[in-house]
Scaffold this motif. Structure first.
Motif, PDB file in Angstrom:
ATOM      1  N   LEU A  26      -5.064  -2.395  -1.052  1.00 27.03           N
ATOM      2  CA  LEU A  26      -4.750  -2.885  -2.390  1.00 27.03           C
ATOM      3  C   LEU A  26      -3.569  -2.066  -2.920  1.00 27.03           C
ATOM      4  O   LEU A  26      -3.490  -0.853  -2.696  1.00 27.03           O
ATOM      5  CB  LEU A  26      -5.939  -2.725  -3.347  1.00 27.03           C
ATOM      6  CG  LEU A  26      -7.247  -3.425  -2.962  1.00 27.03           C
ATOM      7  CD1 LEU A  26      -8.336  -3.105  -3.990  1.00 27.03           C
ATOM      8  CD2 LEU A  26      -7.048  -4.939  -2.872  1.00 27.03           C
ATOM      9  N   SER A  40      -4.172  -4.900  -6.412  1.00 24.96           N
ATOM     10  CA  SER A  40      -4.348  -6.228  -5.819  1.00 24.96           C
ATOM     11  C   SER A  40      -3.883  -6.257  -4.368  1.00 24.96           C
ATOM     12  O   SER A  40      -3.088  -5.422  -3.943  1.00 24.96           O
ATOM     13  CB  SER A  40      -3.601  -7.283  -6.639  1.00 24.96           C
ATOM     14  OG  SER A  40      -2.225  -7.003  -6.632  1.00 24.96           O
ATOM     15  N   GLY A  41      -4.400  -7.216  -3.631  1.00 26.80           N
ATOM     16  CA  GLY A  41      -4.051  -7.366  -2.225  1.00 26.80           C
ATOM     17  C   GLY A  41      -4.371  -8.760  -1.745  1.00 26.80           C
ATOM     18  O   GLY A  41      -4.737  -9.623  -2.545  1.00 26.80           O
ATOM     19  N   THR A  42      -4.226  -8.963  -0.431  1.00 27.23           N
ATOM     20  CA  THR A  42      -4.501 -10.283   0.137  1.00 27.23           C
ATOM     21  C   THR A  42      -5.418 -10.132   1.348  1.00 27.23           C
ATOM     22  O   THR A  42      -5.604  -9.039   1.872  1.00 27.23           O
ATOM     23  CB  THR A  42      -3.199 -10.980   0.604  1.00 27.23           C
ATOM     24  OG1 THR A  42      -2.619 -10.185   1.637  1.00 27.23           O
ATOM     25  CG2 THR A  42      -2.210 -11.133  -0.538  1.00 27.23           C
ATOM     26  N   ASP A  43      -5.958 -11.267   1.786  1.00 26.52           N
ATOM     27  CA  ASP A  43      -6.819 -11.280   2.970  1.00 26.52           C
ATOM     28  C   ASP A  43      -6.159 -10.591   4.157  1.00 26.52           C
ATOM     29  O   ASP A  43      -6.825  -9.881   4.915  1.00 26.52           O
ATOM     30  CB  ASP A  43      -7.131 -12.731   3.364  1.00 26.52           C
ATOM     31  CG  ASP A  43      -8.233 -13.335   2.502  1.00 26.52           C
ATOM     32  OD1 ASP A  43      -8.976 -12.572   1.876  1.00 26.52           O
ATOM     33  OD2 ASP A  43      -8.333 -14.573   2.487  1.00 26.52           O
ATOM     34  N   GLY A  44      -4.852 -10.798   4.316  1.00 28.83           N
ATOM     35  CA  GLY A  44      -4.162 -10.262   5.488  1.00 28.83           C
ATOM     36  C   GLY A  44      -4.239  -8.750   5.560  1.00 28.83           C
ATOM     37  O   GLY A  44      -4.542  -8.170   6.614  1.00 28.83           O
ATOM     38  N   ILE A 102      -6.399  -6.831   4.132  1.00 32.62           N
ATOM     39  CA  ILE A 102      -7.795  -6.415   4.287  1.00 32.62           C
ATOM     40  C   ILE A 102      -8.246  -6.554   5.741  1.00 32.62           C
ATOM     41  O   ILE A 102      -8.909  -5.676   6.286  1.00 32.62           O
ATOM     42  CB  ILE A 102      -8.675  -7.203   3.306  1.00 32.62           C
ATOM     43  CG1 ILE A 102      -8.378  -6.687   1.889  1.00 32.62           C
ATOM     44  CG2 ILE A 102     -10.155  -7.062   3.625  1.00 32.62           C
ATOM     45  CD1 ILE A 102      -8.517  -7.684   0.803  1.00 32.62           C
ATOM     46  N   LEU A 103      -7.848  -7.647   6.377  1.00 30.37           N
ATOM     47  CA  LEU A 103      -8.175  -7.813   7.794  1.00 30.37           C
ATOM     48  C   LEU A 103      -7.522  -6.714   8.631  1.00 30.37           C
ATOM     49  O   LEU A 103      -8.130  -6.173   9.557  1.00 30.37           O
ATOM     50  CB  LEU A 103      -7.736  -9.196   8.284  1.00 30.37           C
ATOM     51  CG  LEU A 103      -8.584 -10.363   7.768  1.00 30.37           C
ATOM     52  CD1 LEU A 103      -7.914 -11.686   8.096  1.00 30.37           C
ATOM     53  CD2 LEU A 103      -9.987 -10.315   8.355  1.00 30.37           C
ATOM     54  N   SER A 104      -6.285  -6.360   8.293  1.00 33.52           N
ATOM     55  CA  SER A 104      -5.610  -5.281   9.025  1.00 33.52           C
ATOM     56  C   SER A 104      -6.357  -3.967   8.830  1.00 33.52           C
ATOM     57  O   SER A 104      -6.477  -3.164   9.760  1.00 33.52           O
ATOM     58  CB  SER A 104      -4.156  -5.149   8.556  1.00 33.52           C
ATOM     59  OG  SER A 104      -3.394  -6.251   9.002  1.00 33.52           O
ATOM     60  N   GLY A 128     -12.547  -7.657  -4.037  1.00 32.11           N
ATOM     61  CA  GLY A 128     -12.979  -9.028  -3.840  1.00 32.11           C
ATOM     62  C   GLY A 128     -12.236 -10.004  -4.722  1.00 32.11           C
ATOM     63  O   GLY A 128     -11.320  -9.636  -5.462  1.00 32.11           O
ATOM     64  N   ALA A 129     -12.621 -11.258  -4.593  1.00 31.33           N
ATOM     65  CA  ALA A 129     -12.087 -12.329  -5.426  1.00 31.33           C
ATOM     66  C   ALA A 129     -13.270 -13.145  -5.941  1.00 31.33           C
ATOM     67  O   ALA A 129     -14.225 -13.384  -5.203  1.00 31.33           O
ATOM     68  CB  ALA A 129     -11.140 -13.220  -4.621  1.00 31.33           C
TER      69      ALA A 129
END
Lengths: 393, 75
Positions: free
Chosen positions: A206, A211-215, A217-219, A237-238
């Motif tokens: 984040l 804030s961040g994105t799925d990508g 988080i997967l990394s 989360g979202a």
């Protein structure tokens, strides 16, 4: 129309498909008889008159309409969401307030001279386990690198946010790492870390804005699995809507992580307003069945007002941890801060998971079972707290 | 190509194809996906693709699922 007392305004927000504002205006008129004006047309002196004869306004740049609708009109809009077309979501407009800093009423358990109430509630203050030899990844806003309480700790760090170093410019990540892996006996102030000898893997997924994105988080999860972390703690989360399916991809990668010995634990979310009668569903990605979803309780062992609940059959809260008025580490110069959220409950569970992993040699599904088996049953609905309050061995 | 119109996506590689992730990544690129990162240990690939290409990624051999990426925040 009377003013509702449940925190809503009596108006509705209608989400339209991207770039479909004009089609949305036509659909709202066709299915519900609602005449709406668009901000695209609100240029010049005629605007006030245009609005005066409308049931609402379309914020065309956002693709959202704010409408005054009778219950039958709102129902018609709701039905339109289920059908193909530009109307995708309808929800009551809420009255919003700036969050006041959470205040904790001093109670009989509020003595934080030696330990935070959270450490005492989970029994980490008397546990002989320390998490030694267990790797815990906290995926968040990173970690402040000059905190005196972590001066003698080994930190493995990585940033998955473009253009930002792991150093925590927000504070949230430092707070979560403090709860999971900080000291039980710092130089000053109460002990606040559940697993003070766990190996800390601080992954920044984040941004400093939180804030961040799925990508990203997967990394971060991939990095943690590659490094053989037994536990991944995600206070992120979202929000979801009731009935939303969980992500099939996050569900599958959580299973793959478990097969490699890594348990993923995530915050259930803060969207409930229980005092106003509203229980929100568990957010993404905690709503995936194979990710452990954590709800928050307060020091009186009551469910936190904001804590999301098991609204959907597969979006279940699995366990609960202390999440109201939680004291932990913070970037300098403040050094410490007290905040609330399922974000704060999650690292309590992650820390106890590290203690259980050390104590039993448990990993993956066995670790999940140990967490549930040893949790303290609470006189609260399992829909809110799952197996109960997480407990240290 | 107008990259602004691209959607951020995450692709899940099927279990049997996990031993040749590189091949799947090559096919995704050929199908029009710009790859940001490969999480080989999880079997996911993240990146972006034009909106009209996204649905077709599901048909790439070795791909089990495709989702649009979500934005997340602190809780």
């Amino acid at each position: 129309m009377t003013t509702p007392t449940d925190g809503t305004t009596g108006r509705y927000l209608v989400l339209l498909d991207e770039d479909s504002a004009a089609a949305g205006v036509r659909t709202m008129q066709r299915v519900a008889g609602l005449h709406t004006a668009s901000t695209a047309d609100l240029i010049g002196p005629g605007a006030a008159g245009l609005l005066g004869h409308s049931a609402g306004i379309v914020l065309h740049e956002l693709g959202v309409a704010v409408v005054t609708a009778a219950p039958d009109q709102a129902d018609a809009l709701g039905r339109a969401c289920a059908e193909p077309g530009p109307v995708t979501m309808v929800e009551p407009e809420r009255t919003v307030h700036a969050y006041a800093a959470p205040t904790v009423q001093p109670g009989e358990t509020a003595d934080e001279t030696a330990f935070t109430w959270g450490l005492r509630a989970v029994g980490a203050d008397t546990s002989t386990a320390t998490g030694i030899g267990v790797r815990v990844a906290v995926l968040d806003t990173g970690m402040t690198l000059d905190h005196p309480d972590f001066a003698d700790r080994t930190l493995v760090t990585a940033s998955f946010v473009d253009g930002e170093e792991v150093d925590d410019g927000h504070g949230h990540g430092t707070h979560c790492i403090g709860t999971a892996c900080g000291p039980r006996a710092p130089e000053s102030g109460p002990g606040y870390g559940v697993a003070p000898e766990a190996e800390i893997f601080a992954g920044k997924v984040l941004s400093d804005a939180g804030s961040g994105t799925d990508g990203g988080i997967l990394s971060g999860i991939s990095w943690a699995v590659s490094n053989h972390c037994a536990v991944v703690s995600m206070s992120l989360g979202a929000a979801t809507r009731a009935g939303d399916p969980h992500s099939r991809i996050f569900e599958e990668i959580a299973r793959r992580a478990l097969r490699r010995g890594t348990l993923v634990i995530a915050a259930a979310g803060n969207e409930s307003r229980r005092s106003a009668g509203h229980v929100a569903p568990v957010g993404h990605p905690a709503n995936c069945p194979s990710i452990m979803a954590v709800g928050a309780i307060d020091e009186h062992r009551a469910i936190a007002d904001f804590s999301c609940g098991s609204v959907d059959p597969d979006g279940a809260v699995d366990i609960a941890g202390p999440g109201v008025g939680v004291y932990s580490s913070w970037p300098l110069p403040e050094r410490y801060h007290t905040i609330s959220g399922t974000s704060m409950a999650t690292p309590h569970v992650a820390g106890v998971a590290a203690l259980l992993a050390q104590h039993h040699g448990a990993r993956a599904w066995e670790l999940w079972a140990r967490l549930g088996q040893s949790a303290l049953r609470l006189p609260l609905p399992s829909a809110d707290v799952g197996a109960g309050l997480v407990r240290a061995p | 190509m107008d990259r602004a119109a691209d959607r951020k996506v995450v692709v899940l590689i099927s279990e049997p194809a996990l031993h040749d992730v590189e091949d799947v990544v090559s096919r995704l690129k050929q199908a029009g996906m710009a790859v940001d990162a490969v999480q080989a240990v999880l079997g996911t690939v993240t990146g972006s693709a034009p909106a009209d290409v996204v649905a077709g990624l599901r048909a790439v051999p070795g791909v089990l699922d495709v989702e649009l990426q979500r934005d997340l925040g602190t809780r």
